[in-house]
Design a protein around this motif. Structure first.
Motif, PDB file in Angstrom:
ATOM      1  N   ALA A   1      24.021  30.070  40.421  1.00 20.37           N
ATOM      2  CA  ALA A   1      24.113  28.763  41.075  1.00 20.37           C
ATOM      3  C   ALA A   1      22.790  28.012  40.966  1.00 20.37           C
ATOM      4  O   ALA A   1      22.768  26.780  40.852  1.00 20.37           O
ATOM      5  CB  ALA A   1      24.517  28.930  42.530  1.00 20.37           C
TER       6      ALA A   1
ATOM      7  N   LYS B   1      28.846  23.637  41.065  1.00 16.16           N
ATOM      8  CA  LYS B   1      28.857  22.769  42.245  1.00 16.16           C
ATOM      9  C   LYS B   1      28.837  23.535  43.560  1.00 16.16           C
ATOM     10  O   LYS B   1      28.451  22.990  44.595  1.00 16.16           O
ATOM     11  CB  LYS B   1      30.088  21.860  42.213  1.00 16.16           C
TER      12      LYS B   1
ATOM     13  N   VAL C   1      22.224  23.980  45.082  1.00 16.70           N
ATOM     14  CA  VAL C   1      23.678  24.140  45.100  1.00 16.70           C
ATOM     15  C   VAL C   1      24.102  24.858  46.384  1.00 16.70           C
ATOM     16  O   VAL C   1      23.511  25.886  46.742  1.00 16.70           O
ATOM     17  CB  VAL C   1      24.142  24.951  43.872  1.00 16.70           C
TER      18      VAL C   1
ATOM     19  N   SER D   1      19.951  22.743  50.030  1.00 15.12           N
ATOM     20  CA  SER D   1      21.243  23.097  49.454  1.00 15.12           C
ATOM     21  C   SER D   1      22.394  23.082  50.457  1.00 15.12           C
ATOM     22  O   SER D   1      23.556  23.103  50.062  1.00 15.12           O
ATOM     23  CB  SER D   1      21.169  24.488  48.820  1.00 15.12           C
TER      24      SER D   1
ATOM     25  N   GLN E   1      33.418  21.151  48.879  1.00 23.45           N
ATOM     26  CA  GLN E   1      32.486  20.759  47.809  1.00 23.45           C
ATOM     27  C   GLN E   1      33.207  20.065  46.657  1.00 23.45           C
ATOM     28  O   GLN E   1      32.664  19.924  45.563  1.00 23.45           O
ATOM     29  CB  GLN E   1      31.732  21.987  47.294  1.00 23.45           C
TER      30      GLN E   1
END
Length: 292
Positions: free
Chosen positions: A181, A188, A218, A248, A289
């Motif tokens: 990530a 995403k 992320v 994040s 998300q």
């Protein structure tokens, strides 16, 4: 293309160049059941059918060869959000394949590549000690390059949407979830299940989640067990503090009475209540998300 993407592409080229110095040809195939080391399998094991799905083994082209993977997606439609599924130390055996099908039933194109295959076939090993010896030889750079190749295949060959990419992983794969990530700007969101957070920096594993937590951009949801003897709560608290100082909006949930591998329904460590709650949180996390 932004600076972050340029940096990613540069790192990818450097890693691929290192990997191609050693030629290989992968001939291993995916498991048709459970890894030998996890037998006997629990009666509580969940089995998800493939009705309404396109599901099965595929080959992912990588430098100088191909690696096996298990893919599942809805049988009709296109432009599916993609979820990369990262295995435990036992490889892409039936449990991981079932998780892939569960995600496909939710409308995702889910795919789990075999990430240890160059180092050995862990599916046929009968002891955890033998498996750990194989896994210890797997470089993070190789894993990231293989996940990049898997994502590229999902977009090109399987109607995936490169703008909606998530990742989830278990145990060994939980650690990789955090790191990938941070590595690939296309990701995403992530959900990391009881992945190791701290460790020694080595040439094969130069960084760990604790090293990237403060700068992670992320959102990653970490799911951990309070009774996990291999992941001290001190390390969980340390990473949670670092995440809070960053941007994040990642979160860590600890189930106080759960052991390690509480989601693994085929093992004695399975805890139904915590596993169901974690799966529900995964779905809500990815949806929040924009991945569904």
């Amino acid at each position: 293309m932004n600076d972050e993407s340029n940096k990613h592409d540069s790192r990818e080229l450097q890693m691929n160049e290192k990997l191609t110095r050693r030629k290989f040809m992968v001939t291993a195939s995916l498991a048709t059941g459970f890894a030998m080391a996890v037998h006997p399998v629990s009666a509580k094991t969940i089995t998800t059918d493939s009705n309404g799905l396109l599901a099965g083994a595929v080959k992912i082209p990588v430098k100088n060869g191909a690696i096996p993977a298990y893919r599942a997606q809805p049988a009709s439609g296109s432009n599916f959000p993609i979820i990369l599924v990262v295995q435990e130390i036992f490889g892409v055996h039936e449990h991981i394949q079932d998780v892939v099908r569960r995600l496909a039933k939710l409308g995702y194109l889910a795919i789990a590549p075999e990430l240890f295959v160059r180092q050995g076939d862990v599916l046929k090993l009968s002891s955890v000690e033998e498996i750990r010896a194989v896994v210890a030889k797997v470089p993070d750079a190789q894993v990231f390059a293989d996940l990049d190749a898997t994502l590229a295949w999902a977009v090109k060959s399987s109607q995936g949407n490169v703008d909606r990419v998530g990742i989830t992983g278990f145990c060994w794969g939980g650690r990789i979830t955090w790191l990938y990530a941070a590595y690939n700007p296309k990701v995403k969101a992530g959900v990391a299940w009881y992945g190791r957070l701290v460790g020694e920096s080595t040439p094969l594993t130069p960084r760990h989640p604790v090293d990237i937590a403060a700068t992670l951009s992320v959102p990653v949801l970490g799911l951990y067990g309070g009774k996990d003897t291999g992941i001290p709560l001190e390390s969980v608290d340390k990473v949670r503090t670092l995440l809070a100082s960053g941007r994040s909006k990642s979160e860590i949930v600890v189930y106080p009475e759960a052991p390690h591998a509480f989601f693994a329904d085929y093992r004695p460590s399975y805890r139904e209540t915590e596993a169901k709650d974690g799966w529900d949180r995964l779905q809500k996390w990815f949806k929040s998300q924009g991945l569904m």
